[in-house]
Design a protein around this motif. Structure first.
Motif, PDB file in Angstrom:
ATOM      1  N   ASP A  52       2.393   8.864  -0.319  1.00 20.67           N
ATOM      2  CA  ASP A  52       2.284   7.580   0.354  1.00 20.67           C
ATOM      3  C   ASP A  52       3.151   7.516   1.603  1.00 20.67           C
ATOM      4  O   ASP A  52       2.859   6.783   2.533  1.00 20.67           O
ATOM      5  CB  ASP A  52       2.655   6.445  -0.606  1.00 20.67           C
ATOM      6  CG  ASP A  52       1.634   6.297  -1.714  1.00 20.67           C
ATOM      7  OD1 ASP A  52       0.440   6.367  -1.406  1.00 20.67           O
ATOM      8  OD2 ASP A  52       2.038   6.144  -2.874  1.00 20.67           O
ATOM      9  N   TYR A  53       4.238   8.294   1.640  1.00 20.19           N
ATOM     10  CA  TYR A  53       5.012   8.391   2.874  1.00 20.19           C
ATOM     11  C   TYR A  53       4.110   8.968   3.967  1.00 20.19           C
ATOM     12  O   TYR A  53       4.083   8.499   5.105  1.00 20.19           O
ATOM     13  CB  TYR A  53       6.210   9.329   2.704  1.00 20.19           C
ATOM     14  CG  TYR A  53       7.331   8.871   1.819  1.00 20.19           C
ATOM     15  CD1 TYR A  53       7.122   7.997   0.756  1.00 20.19           C
ATOM     16  CD2 TYR A  53       8.620   9.338   2.024  1.00 20.19           C
ATOM     17  CE1 TYR A  53       8.169   7.613  -0.064  1.00 20.19           C
ATOM     18  CE2 TYR A  53       9.666   8.964   1.203  1.00 20.19           C
ATOM     19  CZ  TYR A  53       9.433   8.099   0.168  1.00 20.19           C
ATOM     20  OH  TYR A  53      10.461   7.729  -0.643  1.00 20.19           O
ATOM     21  N   ARG A  54       3.364  10.019   3.603  1.00 14.53           N
ATOM     22  CA  ARG A  54       2.493  10.664   4.588  1.00 14.53           C
ATOM     23  C   ARG A  54       1.427   9.693   5.077  1.00 14.53           C
ATOM     24  O   ARG A  54       1.119   9.633   6.260  1.00 14.53           O
ATOM     25  CB  ARG A  54       1.825  11.898   3.972  1.00 14.53           C
ATOM     26  CG  ARG A  54       2.756  13.048   3.721  1.00 14.53           C
ATOM     27  CD  ARG A  54       1.979  14.353   3.652  1.00 14.53           C
ATOM     28  NE  ARG A  54       1.007  14.372   2.582  1.00 14.53           N
ATOM     29  CZ  ARG A  54       1.244  14.855   1.378  1.00 14.53           C
ATOM     30  NH1 ARG A  54       2.435  15.300   1.071  1.00 14.53           N
ATOM     31  NH2 ARG A  54       0.291  14.874   0.461  1.00 14.53           N
ATOM     32  N   GLU A 114      -2.961  -6.168   0.905  1.00 11.98           N
ATOM     33  CA  GLU A 114      -3.129  -4.860   1.533  1.00 11.98           C
ATOM     34  C   GLU A 114      -4.502  -4.281   1.198  1.00 11.98           C
ATOM     35  O   GLU A 114      -4.959  -4.355   0.058  1.00 11.98           O
ATOM     36  CB  GLU A 114      -2.031  -3.901   1.067  1.00 11.98           C
ATOM     37  CG  GLU A 114      -0.637  -4.343   1.464  1.00 11.98           C
ATOM     38  CD  GLU A 114       0.424  -3.336   1.063  1.00 11.98           C
ATOM     39  OE1 GLU A 114       0.051  -2.171   0.772  1.00 11.98           O
ATOM     40  OE2 GLU A 114       1.615  -3.697   1.040  1.00 11.98           O
ATOM     41  N   THR A 115      -5.134  -3.679   2.185  1.00 10.77           N
ATOM     42  CA  THR A 115      -6.486  -3.142   2.013  1.00 10.77           C
ATOM     43  C   THR A 115      -6.549  -2.116   0.896  1.00 10.77           C
ATOM     44  O   THR A 115      -7.489  -2.101   0.100  1.00 10.77           O
ATOM     45  CB  THR A 115      -6.970  -2.501   3.329  1.00 10.77           C
ATOM     46  OG1 THR A 115      -6.965  -3.497   4.354  1.00 10.77           O
ATOM     47  CG2 THR A 115      -8.381  -1.960   3.171  1.00 10.77           C
ATOM     48  N   ARG A 116      -5.553  -1.242   0.814  1.00 13.04           N
ATOM     49  CA  ARG A 116      -5.579  -0.183  -0.196  1.00 13.04           C
ATOM     50  C   ARG A 116      -5.503  -0.767  -1.600  1.00 13.04           C
ATOM     51  O   ARG A 116      -6.113  -0.241  -2.534  1.00 13.04           O
ATOM     52  CB  ARG A 116      -4.419   0.781   0.042  1.00 13.04           C
ATOM     53  CG  ARG A 116      -4.434   1.406   1.429  1.00 13.04           C
ATOM     54  CD  ARG A 116      -3.208   2.241   1.655  1.00 13.04           C
ATOM     55  NE  ARG A 116      -3.248   3.454   0.842  1.00 13.04           N
ATOM     56  CZ  ARG A 116      -2.209   4.268   0.690  1.00 13.04           C
ATOM     57  NH1 ARG A 116      -1.048   3.966   1.244  1.00 13.04           N
ATOM     58  NH2 ARG A 116      -2.320   5.355  -0.034  1.00 13.04           N
ATOM     59  N   SER A 165      -8.317   9.547  -8.908  1.00 13.07           N
ATOM     60  CA  SER A 165      -7.735  10.627  -8.110  1.00 13.07           C
ATOM     61  C   SER A 165      -7.543  10.220  -6.651  1.00 13.07           C
ATOM     62  O   SER A 165      -6.972  10.969  -5.867  1.00 13.07           O
ATOM     63  CB  SER A 165      -8.622  11.874  -8.174  1.00 13.07           C
ATOM     64  OG  SER A 165      -9.882  11.624  -7.554  1.00 13.07           O
ATOM     65  N   SER A 166      -8.015   9.029  -6.292  1.00 16.74           N
ATOM     66  CA  SER A 166      -7.918   8.585  -4.899  1.00 16.74           C
ATOM     67  C   SER A 166      -6.485   8.177  -4.560  1.00 16.74           C
ATOM     68  O   SER A 166      -5.701   7.782  -5.429  1.00 16.74           O
ATOM     69  CB  SER A 166      -8.852   7.391  -4.657  1.00 16.74           C
ATOM     70  OG  SER A 166      -8.373   6.236  -5.326  1.00 16.74           O
ATOM     71  N   GLU A 167      -6.153   8.268  -3.286  1.00 15.69           N
ATOM     72  CA  GLU A 167      -4.825   7.867  -2.841  1.00 15.69           C
ATOM     73  C   GLU A 167      -4.641   6.356  -2.959  1.00 15.69           C
ATOM     74  O   GLU A 167      -3.528   5.879  -3.176  1.00 15.69           O
ATOM     75  CB  GLU A 167      -4.591   8.342  -1.412  1.00 15.69           C
ATOM     76  CG  GLU A 167      -4.479   9.854  -1.307  1.00 15.69           C
ATOM     77  CD  GLU A 167      -4.071  10.333   0.069  1.00 15.69           C
ATOM     78  OE1 GLU A 167      -4.184   9.544   1.027  1.00 15.69           O
ATOM     79  OE2 GLU A 167      -3.622  11.491   0.175  1.00 15.69           O
ATOM     80  N   ASP A 168      -5.735   5.592  -2.829  1.00 19.53           N
ATOM     81  CA  ASP A 168      -5.632   4.141  -3.006  1.00 19.53           C
ATOM     82  C   ASP A 168      -5.198   3.804  -4.423  1.00 19.53           C
ATOM     83  O   ASP A 168      -4.341   2.934  -4.639  1.00 19.53           O
ATOM     84  CB  ASP A 168      -6.978   3.459  -2.710  1.00 19.53           C
ATOM     85  CG  ASP A 168      -7.279   3.389  -1.221  1.00 19.53           C
ATOM     86  OD1 ASP A 168      -6.412   3.783  -0.419  1.00 19.53           O
ATOM     87  OD2 ASP A 168      -8.382   2.930  -0.858  1.00 19.53           O
ATOM     88  N   PHE A 169      -5.799   4.490  -5.411  1.00 22.11           N
ATOM     89  CA  PHE A 169      -5.423   4.217  -6.804  1.00 22.11           C
ATOM     90  C   PHE A 169      -3.985   4.643  -7.061  1.00 22.11           C
ATOM     91  O   PHE A 169      -3.228   3.923  -7.712  1.00 22.11           O
ATOM     92  CB  PHE A 169      -6.366   4.937  -7.775  1.00 22.11           C
ATOM     93  CG  PHE A 169      -6.016   4.682  -9.214  1.00 22.11           C
ATOM     94  CD1 PHE A 169      -6.451   3.539  -9.850  1.00 22.11           C
ATOM     95  CD2 PHE A 169      -5.220   5.586  -9.921  1.00 22.11           C
ATOM     96  CE1 PHE A 169      -6.097   3.285 -11.180  1.00 22.11           C
ATOM     97  CE2 PHE A 169      -4.864   5.344 -11.236  1.00 22.11           C
ATOM     98  CZ  PHE A 169      -5.308   4.186 -11.868  1.00 22.11           C
TER      99      PHE A 169
END
Length: 517
Positions: A182-184, A300-302, A319-323
């Protein structure tokens, strides 16, 4: 006398607490191995308490010099020209309160105009003065903004890569709510640059602090019993675990609410399940700071991408970054293959937050007086559903546009409408059946259950699928009657065809009423 803490880090001499080391294993070994790590967990789960206790222990043992530094005050500084010097000044200020050798020399000759290397050089020169390895825990590291975060990590990486030839920080932890991924994302949201060479590759381990187990809740509450004699009944502890799933702030807040507010610190009275239920209700209605901060994330959209899918019963890609991001915030979780909100309290407050404007309007509208829905100890479901259909026909076009979560608006509007019945002395349970395109609701009034399933019409298969799903849900509850509400989004279909009620007798003698909307 100690007490249950709901604000800031815990101290053993002031607060009842569980040793954080029981919830996070392996950090000591990683420090001995000179590793740089990420420690992440949702807000108010015990991170700061753990870090300060670990720093104290490391310094007492004498093998390392350990230093805790929060970066929270630097979070508004986005530009690295200002951000990196701000980090160093922040470190200097916090060193005043700790016992570290040569701290007066820290950054004594720092050249802040050379902001791309000044942090690296400051840490390098300070480590050269020390006779033992230096260990740093940077709390709230994920709050640093954009360019400051990149420069901060690059300078740490420079020191990490040159440790063979020069003294530098022996071991380091970046601590916050988010994983390093999430930093990235925060720095480079586009997928191409996110996976390019970056300053993030110095982290060797990503660790997280778990919630309390029911045994740990028992241990925490037993500390109060040992000091005061006040007993937590077994059913109360089990209810607390069920409602919180061990979320530390909630566990402490419920105990505090019961003991200090409901019982007014009368330790002669036991903590019962009924008192715990009232405490949960009060916390939900009051929306304390912890919950309020959680609810802010819904914008937040995510987070919206995940929560809206959950509300609709749609498939969620775990597996998504949003989850992963939403999970790291503590909003959702995956337990034993089941995906949902992290605990029933969050389930309730999130739903109330998303439809609270409509709830307020309905509460004030005398047209929907609650007493007319109750007769003979039961809810008049036919009248309730008819009134909802009329409200939906007259107001859905207006209210759907007022919801941020527009796809889930029909479900949220229905739940707001039913919430008034709950407020009239009933209860409602929401189950989000992931990957089934439905929500299961169960209203309860005077020990009678009213199972309701919400679906949006997708095609001709929606109705038969919904009838089968609701029948299974009814069986699980032991109910003979259920209500299937199907929202028809087709603009080509007239309201006269959308609005109807039809009863479906089932082969087992049960009955489902189909509610068209």
């Amino acid at each position: 006398m100690r007490y249950f803490n709901v604000a800031g880090a815990c101290r053993k001499d002031k607060h009842y607490m569980i040793d954080s080391a029981e919830r996070l294993h392996g950090v000591r070994q990683l420090i001995d191995m000179e590793q740089y790590v990420v420690i992440h967990a949702p807000r108010q789960t015990g991170k700061t308490t753990y870090l300060k206790e670990l720093v104290r222990q490391l310094n007492e043992e004498g093998k390392y010099y350990a230093y805790y530094c929060t970066l929270e005050t630097v979070q508004t500084t986005l530009d690295e020209k200002e951000g990196i010097p701000a980090i160093i000044h922040n470190m200097i200020a916090q060193m005043e309160d700790v016992d570290l050798p040569h701290k007066e020399a820290f950054a004594g000759n720092a050249d802040y105009s050379n902001y791309t290397t000044v942090l690296y050089l400051t840490l390098k020169r300070y480590c050269q003065l020390l006779d033992k390895p230096f260990v740093i825990f940077f709390d709230e590291a994920d709050t640093l903004g954009e360019d400051t975060l990149v420069s901060f990590l690059r300078q740490l990486r420079t020191g990490y890569n040159n440790r063979d030839t020069a003294d530098f920080v022996h071991s380091l932890a970046l601590v916050g709510m988010r994983n390093i991924k999430d930093y990235r994302w925060k720095v480079r949201p586009d997928s191409e640059s996110r996976h390019a060479a970056s300053p993030f590759n110095i982290v060797t381990e990503v660790l997280t602090i778990g919630n309390f187990s029911i045994e740990q809740i028992n241990e925490l509450y037993r500390q109060h019993t040992d000091e005061t004699g006040q007993v937590f009944e077994k059913e109360a502890v089990e209810y607390v675990f069920e409602q919180t799933q061990g979320q530390p702030w909630l566990v402490n807040a419920i105990a505090r609410e019961v003991i200090m507010k409901l019982l007014e610190s009368d330790y002669t009275k036991p903590v019962t399940k009924a008192l715990a239920e009232q405490a949960v209700h009060n916390i939900i209605i009051r929306c304390d700071m912890h919950i309020d901060q959680l609810l802010e994330k819904l914008k937040e959209t995510r987070v919206r991408n995940v929560v809206e899918s959950l509300l609709l019963g749609n498939a969620v890609d775990t597996s998504s970054e949003d989850f992963e991001y939403t999970s790291n915030l503590g909003i959702v979780s995956k337990n034993n293959g089941s995906i949902g909100f992290s605990n029933p309290i969050y389930n309730e407050v999130i739903t109330r937050k998303l439809n609270h404007n409509l709830q307020d309007v309905l509460t004030e509208d005398r047209q929907y007086e609650m007493s007319k829905y109750f007769a003979g100890g039961r809810i008049d479901m036919e009248r309730l559903m008819s009134d909802f259909q009329q409200f939906w026909r007259e107001n859905s076009g207006i209210w759907k546009e007022k919801f941020d979560y527009k796809e889930a608006a029909p479900h949220l509007i229905m739940m707001a409408f039913l919430q008034r019945v709950v407020n009239g002395g009933g209860d409602i349970n929401r189950e989000y059946a992931i990957n089934s395109d439905r929500i299961d609701l169960c209203m309860k009034f005077k020990d009678v259950l009213y199972p309701i399933e919400l679906k949006i019409r997708r095609d001709s298969k929606t109705l038969p699928k919904g009838l089968l799903q609701l029948s299974d849900y009814m069986d699980s509850l032991g109910c003979k009657e259920g209500w299937l509400v199907v929202f028809d989004p087709r603009k080509s279909t007239s309201w006269s065809r959308k609005i109807f009620q039809k009863k479906y007798p089932l082969a087992n003698g049960n009955k489902i009423t189909l509610i068209g909307a």
